[in-house]
Design an enzyme around this catalytic site. Structure first.
Site, PDB file in Angstrom:
ATOM      1  N   LYS A  47       0.698  -1.181  -0.115  1.00 18.45           N
ATOM      2  CA  LYS A  47      -0.021  -0.064  -0.098  1.00 18.45           C
ATOM      3  C   LYS A  47       0.709   1.259  -0.013  1.00 18.45           C
ATOM      4  O   LYS A  47       2.086   1.183   0.126  1.00 18.45           O
ATOM      5  CB  LYS A  47      -1.047  -0.129   1.241  1.00 18.45           C
ATOM      6  CG  LYS A  47      -1.843  -1.287   1.100  1.00 18.45           C
ATOM      7  CD  LYS A  47      -3.265  -1.491   2.140  1.00 18.45           C
ATOM      8  CE  LYS A  47      -2.990  -1.589   3.342  1.00 18.45           C
ATOM      9  NZ  LYS A  47      -3.989  -2.007   3.990  1.00 18.45           N
TER      10      LYS A  47
ATOM     11  N   TYR B 229     -12.605  -2.077  -2.264  1.00 23.98           N
ATOM     12  CA  TYR B 229     -12.698  -2.103  -0.622  1.00 23.98           C
ATOM     13  C   TYR B 229     -14.475  -2.201  -0.731  1.00 23.98           C
ATOM     14  O   TYR B 229     -14.883  -1.645   0.446  1.00 23.98           O
ATOM     15  CB  TYR B 229     -12.284  -0.947   0.022  1.00 23.98           C
ATOM     16  CG  TYR B 229     -10.816  -1.205   0.423  1.00 23.98           C
ATOM     17  CD1 TYR B 229     -10.546  -2.403   1.197  1.00 23.98           C
ATOM     18  CD2 TYR B 229      -9.702  -0.315   0.037  1.00 23.98           C
ATOM     19  CE1 TYR B 229      -9.207  -2.652   1.677  1.00 23.98           C
ATOM     20  CE2 TYR B 229      -8.552  -0.590   0.505  1.00 23.98           C
ATOM     21  CZ  TYR B 229      -8.019  -1.655   1.261  1.00 23.98           C
ATOM     22  OH  TYR B 229      -6.721  -2.107   1.683  1.00 23.98           O
TER      23      TYR B 229
ATOM     24  N   ASN C  35      -1.115   0.190   7.688  1.00 27.24           N
ATOM     25  CA  ASN C  35      -0.640  -1.249   8.044  1.00 27.24           C
ATOM     26  C   ASN C  35       0.268  -2.024   6.813  1.00 27.24           C
ATOM     27  O   ASN C  35       0.123  -3.160   6.826  1.00 27.24           O
ATOM     28  CB  ASN C  35      -1.673  -2.073   8.701  1.00 27.24           C
ATOM     29  CG  ASN C  35      -2.834  -2.392   7.554  1.00 27.24           C
ATOM     30  OD1 ASN C  35      -2.765  -1.726   6.571  1.00 27.24           O
ATOM     31  ND2 ASN C  35      -3.916  -3.014   8.164  1.00 27.24           N
TER      32      ASN C  35
ATOM     33  N   HIS D 268      -1.854  -5.338   1.583  1.00 28.26           N
ATOM     34  CA  HIS D 268      -3.202  -5.955   1.636  1.00 28.26           C
ATOM     35  C   HIS D 268      -2.975  -7.526   1.230  1.00 28.26           C
ATOM     36  O   HIS D 268      -2.005  -7.658   0.263  1.00 28.26           O
ATOM     37  CB  HIS D 268      -4.029  -5.273   0.535  1.00 28.26           C
ATOM     38  CG  HIS D 268      -5.397  -5.909   0.340  1.00 28.26           C
ATOM     39  ND1 HIS D 268      -6.598  -6.030   1.145  1.00 28.26           N
ATOM     40  CD2 HIS D 268      -5.500  -7.013  -0.742  1.00 28.26           C
ATOM     41  CE1 HIS D 268      -7.629  -6.783   0.570  1.00 28.26           C
ATOM     42  NE2 HIS D 268      -6.839  -7.637  -0.572  1.00 28.26           N
TER      43      HIS D 268
ATOM     44  N   GLU E  10     -10.702 -10.586  -6.179  1.00 25.28           N
ATOM     45  CA  GLU E  10      -9.763  -9.403  -6.395  1.00 25.28           C
ATOM     46  C   GLU E  10      -8.530  -9.511  -7.304  1.00 25.28           C
ATOM     47  O   GLU E  10      -8.152  -8.668  -7.974  1.00 25.28           O
ATOM     48  CB  GLU E  10      -8.778  -9.495  -4.965  1.00 25.28           C
ATOM     49  CG  GLU E  10      -9.765  -9.122  -3.744  1.00 25.28           C
ATOM     50  CD  GLU E  10      -9.245  -8.983  -2.423  1.00 25.28           C
ATOM     51  OE1 GLU E  10      -9.724  -8.590  -1.457  1.00 25.28           O
ATOM     52  OE2 GLU E  10      -8.014  -9.690  -2.300  1.00 25.28           O
TER      53      GLU E  10
END
Ligand code: DAT
Ligand code: MG
Length: 151
Positions: free
Chosen positions: A9, A49, A112, A115, A126
């Site tokens: 990310k 998302y 974080n 993903h 995905e």
């Protein structure tokens, strides 16, 4: 053999952790089958998302994932989905197992770093969101039996 979607990310890209994250997945024995570096369009972020739409953190999550480029990848291996989730660590970095990426490099749930798909069904959907079928590379590694082999 499973395939799973992995994103480094924007915080991981900005902090120069693409190589570290790829190195950990390679060392684990997983096999890279697709990769692209891109700025995420808002509509792609919203599809990716969609499951979180309506949650308190959704708007911030969309802003974060579209704020700077990401490294999108597909990794393959036996039990790749669970293995990659384990290598990433728990969603909240302070709950992530020592030795996991989120434990070793992150503190905040909103930063974080990665993903990873959480089930075979989400992995399939995905991967289709982020990659065209022809962007997935089928290739053989002579060492595969030393990584994936069963006795
Ligand atoms: P994961 O990324 O571990 O699959 P998730 O799918 O539950 O976690 O949530 C997607 C992302 O949304 C997560 O990586 C960080 C963010 N997020 C989840 N829960 C959050 C919360 N309570 N507050 C802020 N951000 C959150
Ligand atoms: Mg998730």
């Amino acid at each position: 053999m499973e395939r799973t979607l992995v994103l480094v990310k924007p915080d991981g890209v900005q902090r120069g952790l693409i190589g570290e994250i790829i190195a950990r997945l390679e060392r684990r024995g997983l096999k890279l089958v697709a990769a692209k570096f891109l700025s995420v369009p808002k509509d792609l972020a919203e599809v990716h998302y969609a499951v979180h739409k309506g949650k308190s953190f959704y708007d911030g999550l969309i802003r974060y994932i579209t704020s700077a480029p990401v490294m999108a990848m597909v990794w393959e291996g036996e039990n790749a989905i669970a293995a990659v989730r384990q290598t990433m660590g728990a969603t909240r970095p302070v709950e992530a197992a020592p030795g996991s990426i989120r434990h070793d490099f992150a503190l905040e749930v909103g930063r974080n770093l990665t993903h990873a798909s959480d089930s075979p069904e989400t992995a399939l959907s995905e991967i289709a969101i982020w990659f065209k079928p022809e962007e997935l590379v089928n290739w053989q590694r002579p060492i595969d039996d030393w990584v994936f082999g069963k006795n």
